[in-house]
Enzyme design. Structure first.
Site, PDB file in Angstrom:
ATOM      1  N   ASP A  11     -13.826  -4.028  -2.015  1.00 45.76           N
ATOM      2  CA  ASP A  11     -13.647  -3.694  -0.568  1.00 45.76           C
ATOM      3  C   ASP A  11     -14.865  -4.111   0.138  1.00 45.76           C
ATOM      4  O   ASP A  11     -15.739  -3.003  -0.210  1.00 45.76           O
ATOM      5  CB  ASP A  11     -13.330  -2.396  -0.350  1.00 45.76           C
ATOM      6  CG  ASP A  11     -11.886  -2.125  -0.887  1.00 45.76           C
ATOM      7  OD1 ASP A  11     -10.963  -2.944  -0.992  1.00 45.76           O
ATOM      8  OD2 ASP A  11     -11.406  -0.996  -1.065  1.00 45.76           O
ATOM      9  N   ASP A  37       0.642  -1.109   0.028  1.00 41.41           N
ATOM     10  CA  ASP A  37       0.099  -0.239   0.048  1.00 41.41           C
ATOM     11  C   ASP A  37       0.761   1.189  -0.058  1.00 41.41           C
ATOM     12  O   ASP A  37       1.693   1.304   1.058  1.00 41.41           O
ATOM     13  CB  ASP A  37      -0.853  -0.085   1.146  1.00 41.41           C
ATOM     14  CG  ASP A  37      -1.982  -1.092   1.162  1.00 41.41           C
ATOM     15  OD1 ASP A  37      -2.361  -1.545   0.200  1.00 41.41           O
ATOM     16  OD2 ASP A  37      -2.314  -1.620   2.124  1.00 41.41           O
TER      17      ASP A  37
END
Length: 269
Positions: free
Chosen positions: A131, A12
């Site tokens: 998500d 990330d």
């Protein structure tokens, strides 16, 4: 012969650095993406996923530069996502060295984007990032009880996660990167119920993400239906190694790829 389950570290990235938090908040620095990518390649990772979590238009050029430097250092497939809104964005990332490209929010806003990407580059290039979270109390219920979120899980869409995954696969997504926002960063284990539910409605590979905290957490995710397992902080902070995960998977009877021996790298996992 059974298809090997892939072990995938996730980077990330914000501002050119790898960061990690819990449920995408409280982010802290976890290192240089190129150095981490080189380490994971040597340790026997099967792929790398690189997510630009800031993904602002002003950061796109920085992302391309980091992707290019990362791709030069590794011999394994690299998936890049974050801020991908058009076929042109996909083209730029592939030219920078990505092998696959992840799409999330833009596809929710305009599902036809998935068709456009798959038609132009082939569905093997296209990874849909989902998500998902359980519908919170007081929110409108979805059929499955899971909804798609945006903005790092902070904003619900009311879109049923299972229906969206199934539709995306029909539109051209070659893989589903399934991130449990309930489990993300908790290190309590993968959301097995969510994995099994999505596995039941799609035939494309499912990459399980969110919640890994120990090597023992990975085999149950595969048993629930994952074709690949992804983690971030446990690898970044060296609490679990790629080799340990593969050993636990192999002990559970899961087919894995042995790590190639590279100059300066470790022996096979």
């Amino acid at each position: 012969m059974a298809v090997a389950v892939r072990v995938i570290p996730c980077l990330d990235v914000a501002g050119g650095r790898v960061v990690k938090g819990v449920n995408f908040t409280g982010l802290r620095d976890a290192g240089d993406p190129v150095e981490l990518a080189r380490r994971y390649d040597a340790e026997g990772a099967d792929e790398l996923t690189f997510l630009d979590i800031t993904a602002s238009s002003g950061g796109r050029q920085t992302t391309l530069e980091v992707v290019s430097r990362t791709a030069e250092q590794v011999f394994i497939p690299l998936t890049v996502g974050g801020g991908v809104r058009s076929v042109a964005d996909v083209d730029a990332l592939l030219r920078a060295g990505a092998d696959k490209v992840g799409v999330n929010t833009a596809a929710i806003a305009r599902p036809q984007l998935l068709c456009e990407i798959a038609d132009r580059f082939g569905r093997q290039v296209l990874v849909l990032s989902v998500d998902a979270r359980r519908v919170p109390p007081g929110a409108a219920a979805t059929e499955s009880g899971f909804e798609v979120t945006t903005h790092g899980g902070r904003r619900g869409t009311g879109l049923d996660a299972l229906r969206w995954a199934a539709r995306a696969a029909e539109l051209g997504a070659g893989e589903i990167l399934l991130n449990s926002m309930d489990a993300d960063g908790t290190r309590d284990g993968f959301d097995l119920e969510l994995i099994a539910a999505v596995r039941a409605v799609v035939s494309v590979p499912v990459i399980a993400s969110g919640g890994a905290g120990a090597a023992r957490h990975f085999p149950p995710a595969v048993a629930a239906g994952a074709d690949a397992v992804l983690a971030a902080s446990v690898f970044h902070y060296q609490q679990v190694s790629i080799g340990e995960v593969k050993q636990d998977l192999a002990a559970a009877g899961v087919p894995i790829r042995l790590a190639p021996v590279r100059p300066g790298g470790p022996a096979a996992a």
